[in-house]
Design an enzyme around this catalytic site. Structure first.
Site, PDB file in Angstrom:
ATOM      1  N   ASP A 179      57.580 -25.336  29.863  1.00 23.00           N
ATOM      2  CA  ASP A 179      57.443 -25.168  28.407  1.00 23.00           C
ATOM      3  C   ASP A 179      57.278 -26.599  27.886  1.00 23.00           C
ATOM      4  O   ASP A 179      56.867 -27.488  28.657  1.00 23.00           O
ATOM      5  CB  ASP A 179      58.686 -24.465  27.825  1.00 23.00           C
ATOM      6  CG  ASP A 179      58.503 -24.068  26.354  1.00 23.00           C
ATOM      7  OD1 ASP A 179      57.755 -23.123  26.082  1.00 23.00           O
ATOM      8  OD2 ASP A 179      59.096 -24.725  25.471  1.00 23.00           O
ATOM      9  N   LYS A 185      65.265 -18.176  28.863  1.00 23.02           N
ATOM     10  CA  LYS A 185      64.737 -19.487  28.488  1.00 23.02           C
ATOM     11  C   LYS A 185      65.812 -20.502  28.836  1.00 23.02           C
ATOM     12  O   LYS A 185      66.988 -20.139  28.938  1.00 23.02           O
ATOM     13  CB  LYS A 185      64.436 -19.541  26.989  1.00 23.02           C
ATOM     14  CG  LYS A 185      63.395 -20.565  26.619  1.00 23.02           C
ATOM     15  CD  LYS A 185      61.990 -20.062  26.787  1.00 23.02           C
ATOM     16  CE  LYS A 185      60.980 -21.184  26.638  1.00 23.02           C
ATOM     17  NZ  LYS A 185      59.601 -20.690  26.641  1.00 23.02           N
TER      18      LYS A 185
HETATM   19  P1  NDP Z   1      53.676 -29.622  25.984  1.00 22.67           P
HETATM   20  O1  NDP Z   1      54.938 -30.358  26.172  1.00 22.67           O
HETATM   21  O2  NDP Z   1      52.632 -29.681  27.010  1.00 22.67           O
HETATM   22  O3  NDP Z   1      53.011 -30.048  24.586  1.00 22.67           O
HETATM   23  C1  NDP Z   1      53.701 -29.912  23.403  1.00 22.67           C
HETATM   24  C2  NDP Z   1      52.860 -30.509  22.301  1.00 22.67           C
HETATM   25  O4  NDP Z   1      53.475 -30.213  21.034  1.00 22.67           O
HETATM   26  C3  NDP Z   1      52.761 -32.021  22.391  1.00 22.67           C
HETATM   27  O5  NDP Z   1      51.575 -32.434  21.828  1.00 22.67           O
HETATM   28  C4  NDP Z   1      53.962 -32.457  21.522  1.00 22.67           C
HETATM   29  O6  NDP Z   1      53.829 -33.756  20.994  1.00 22.67           O
HETATM   30  C5  NDP Z   1      53.901 -31.433  20.425  1.00 22.67           C
HETATM   31  N1  NDP Z   1      55.237 -31.242  19.857  1.00 22.67           N
HETATM   32  C6  NDP Z   1      56.369 -30.937  20.517  1.00 22.67           C
HETATM   33  N2  NDP Z   1      57.409 -30.871  19.687  1.00 22.67           N
HETATM   34  C7  NDP Z   1      56.917 -31.172  18.472  1.00 22.67           C
HETATM   35  C8  NDP Z   1      57.492 -31.287  17.194  1.00 22.67           C
HETATM   36  N3  NDP Z   1      58.801 -31.080  17.004  1.00 22.67           N
HETATM   37  N4  NDP Z   1      56.665 -31.592  16.161  1.00 22.67           N
HETATM   38  C9  NDP Z   1      55.347 -31.805  16.350  1.00 22.67           C
HETATM   39  N5  NDP Z   1      54.757 -31.734  17.548  1.00 22.67           N
HETATM   40  C10 NDP Z   1      55.524 -31.414  18.580  1.00 22.67           C
HETATM   41  O7  NDP Z   1      54.116 -28.093  25.691  1.00 22.67           O
HETATM   42  P2  NDP Z   1      53.227 -26.782  25.755  1.00 22.67           P
HETATM   43  O8  NDP Z   1      51.831 -27.082  25.365  1.00 22.67           O
HETATM   44  O9  NDP Z   1      53.520 -26.122  27.031  1.00 22.67           O
HETATM   45  O10 NDP Z   1      53.938 -25.900  24.631  1.00 22.67           O
HETATM   46  C11 NDP Z   1      53.478 -25.867  23.280  1.00 22.67           C
HETATM   47  C12 NDP Z   1      53.991 -24.609  22.605  1.00 22.67           C
HETATM   48  O11 NDP Z   1      53.491 -23.467  23.301  1.00 22.67           O
HETATM   49  C13 NDP Z   1      55.510 -24.434  22.585  1.00 22.67           C
HETATM   50  O12 NDP Z   1      55.894 -23.768  21.399  1.00 22.67           O
HETATM   51  C14 NDP Z   1      55.766 -23.520  23.766  1.00 22.67           C
HETATM   52  O13 NDP Z   1      56.983 -22.798  23.647  1.00 22.67           O
HETATM   53  C15 NDP Z   1      54.561 -22.610  23.665  1.00 22.67           C
HETATM   54  N6  NDP Z   1      54.224 -21.891  24.871  1.00 22.67           N
HETATM   55  C16 NDP Z   1      53.900 -22.561  26.037  1.00 22.67           C
HETATM   56  C17 NDP Z   1      53.546 -21.865  27.154  1.00 22.67           C
HETATM   57  C18 NDP Z   1      53.073 -22.543  28.392  1.00 22.67           C
HETATM   58  O14 NDP Z   1      52.564 -21.837  29.275  1.00 22.67           O
HETATM   59  N7  NDP Z   1      53.188 -23.833  28.519  1.00 22.67           N
HETATM   60  C19 NDP Z   1      53.573 -20.384  27.169  1.00 22.67           C
HETATM   61  C20 NDP Z   1      53.823 -19.777  25.881  1.00 22.67           C
HETATM   62  C21 NDP Z   1      54.157 -20.528  24.810  1.00 22.67           C
HETATM   63  P3  NDP Z   1      54.678 -34.976  21.619  1.00 22.67           P
HETATM   64  O15 NDP Z   1      53.924 -35.399  22.835  1.00 22.67           O
HETATM   65  O16 NDP Z   1      54.679 -35.976  20.541  1.00 22.67           O
HETATM   66  O17 NDP Z   1      56.051 -34.457  21.929  1.00 22.67           O
END
Ligand code: NDP
Length: 444
Positions: free
Chosen positions: A164, A124
């Site tokens: 991510d 990571k």
């Molecule tokens: P994105 O950046 O596309 O979206 C993240 C979302 O989560 C946004 O809506 C963001 O809001 C919100 N968010 C981020 N940090 C926080 C926080 N501290 N508190 C509240 N909301 C928060 O990321 P992904 O959708 O790719 O990832 C989401 C999750 O899924 C993560 O945990 C990631 O590790 C996991 N994941 C992702 C994969 C992938 O293929 N993308 C694969 C496996 C797991 P804001 O816009 O306000 O920051």
């Protein structure tokens, strides 16, 4: 091996890393029995070699903002284990990023990748740089600067980063562009690339779709249909969007989405048209979820998470530790029957305890969200073989992988009463493959 002793030692050695300790503790607790049935593991101190990453790269990223001001950020790559394949795992760009968070993610990734059955190790990386509020030019310059440091340490058979939080198609494109320029090679060293330059169909969809496929398998064990169920989803990024997409296809009703500022509650459900709006809002205009509430005249709750809303199913898809013990209890008392984790480690240990004691279906991240990295693995295969599979081919492979992961969880996690401990199943299954690979390769 005694979990408490190992964890205590790690805490002394790595102070101030709560997320890393939390992830290690959860895994060790559930594999302790199995580990202790293999004295050959303990004889080679396998547990410490497995918990401590192979390598941590930390570097300064220097870039120039739109006002001509020179900025610096921390950049990291944690190469956790390459026992079963090249290092593989996403990059996170978010102001909260630190060594502890990336170490927890790299540790989890190692077992998740093992579960996928594909030959990928765990890694990571990322930066405390947040793309939110930055111009395209700033994001590009940052990505280019980040890659000028990272490129020497990655490669198609060495380490293959992906996206991510904060790293989507735009960022992967800029990172890949600079990598290609520096190496003068067009190889599949990053996944999540654009379709025109080596990306795989269904990669953007894979984590969200995969989570819903996994959820359906869990529901089937109890003869429950997904159709008609009310679902709370958190986040509104990549994972949340395609989770909602698949849930709409399955006839479920999604009532919430969120971002780090608050959540929206739409009692009529988020339909296709509303989802298209969210995708445009988030992916093109980089807006806030609050704007959904303004457009559709629904409730928006500032500074809160959606777990107080009544639902049958909760799919946390934002970030780590986003459901605490109290919120888990509220979900249960509101009749929630299943939680399946799209985000990594979204439930605190207290929340997991609540879910398990209530006997609801609980799918931990490393199994439920493994669809994303699985399709990344398929992207690596397509790049190496210089071919492209159709959406249908990739989706079918994804469905099969999620079914296989579910089967492994059942195999290693079945309780005597016939129910499944998915946490134990996923951890034991993921661990055994990595452990056996390490044993086969000598003491390293
Ligand atoms: P994105 O950046 O596309 O979206 C993240 C979302 O989560 C946004 O809506 C963001 O809001 C919100 N968010 C981020 N940090 C926080 C926080 N501290 N508190 C509240 N909301 C928060 O990321 P992904 O959708 O790719 O990832 C989401 C999750 O899924 C993560 O945990 C990631 O590790 C996991 N994941 C992702 C994969 C992938 O293929 N993308 C694969 C496996 C797991 P804001 O816009 O306000 O920051």
């Amino acid at each position: 091996m005694k979990t408490e002793e190992v964890v205590e030692k790690l805490k002394q050695r790595f102070p101030g890393q709560p997320e890393y300790i939390q992830a290690v503790t959860a895994v060790l607790k559930s594999i302790e029995d199995v580990y202790n049935r293999h004295p050959e593991f303990e004889a080679t101190n396998l547990i410490e070699r497995l918990c401590i990453p192979d390598r941590i790269l930390k570097f300064r990223v220097t870039w120039v903002d739109d006002n001509g001001k020179v900025q610096t950020n921390n950049g990291y790559r944690i190469q956790h284990s390459n026992a079963i394949g090249p290092y593989k795992g996403g990059l996170r760009f978010h102001s909260s990023v630190n060594e502890s968070i990336l170490k927890f993610l790299a540790f989890e990734q190692t077992f998740k990748n093992s579960l996928t059955t594909l030959p990928m190790g765990g890694a990571k990386g990322g930066s405390d740089f947040s793309p939110r509020g930055k111009s395209n030019g700033e994001v590009m310059r940052f990505c280019q600067a980040f890659m000028t440091e990272l490129w020497r340490n990655i490669g198609p058979d060495t380490d293959v980063p992906a996206g991510d939080i904060g790293v989507g198609g735009r960022e992967v494109g800029y990172l890949f562009g600079m990598y290609k320029k520096l190496t003068r090679e067009h190889t599949g060293t990053l996944t999540g690339k654009g379709l025109e330059f080596g990306g795989s169909l269904i990669r953007p969809e894979a984590t969200g779709y995969g989570n819903v496929y996994f959820l359906k398998h869990m529901l089937e064990t109890r003869g429950i249909e997904l159709k008609g169920k009310v679902v709370c989803v958190s986040g509104s990024g990549n994972v949340a969007q395609y989770t909602v997409d698949k849930l709409i296809q399955e006839g479920a009703k999604v009532v919430t989405l969120s971002d780090s500022n608050g959540y929206i509650y739409d009692p009529d459900g988020i339909d296709r048209e509303k989802l298209n709006y969210v995708m445009e809002l988030k992916n093109l205009y980089r807006g806030r979820i609050k704007e959904y509430a303004e457009k559709y005249g629904v409730k928006y709750v500032e500074g809160a998470r959606p777990w107080g809303e009544k639902c049958d199913i909760a799919l946390p898809s934002a970030t780590q530790n986003e459901i605490n013990g109290d919120e888990a209890s509220t979900l249960i008392s509101n009749g929630c029957i299943a939680v399946s984790e799209g985000a990594n480690m979204p439930s605190t240990p207290e929340a997991i305890k609540v879910f398990q004691e209530a006997g609801i279906l609980y799918g931990p991240a490393k199994a439920a969200n493994a669809g994303g990295v699985s399709v990344s693995g398929l992207e690596m295969t397509q790049n190496a073989a210089h071919l492209n599979w159709s959406s249908e081919e990739v989706d079918n492979k994804l469905k099969q992988i999620m079914a296989d992961i579910h089967d492994q969880c059942v195999k290693y996690g079945k309780r005597t009463d016939g129910t499944v401990d998915y946490v134990k199943g996923a951890n034991v299954s993921g661990f055994m493959k990595v452990a056996k690979a390490m044993m086969g390769q000598g003491i390293l």
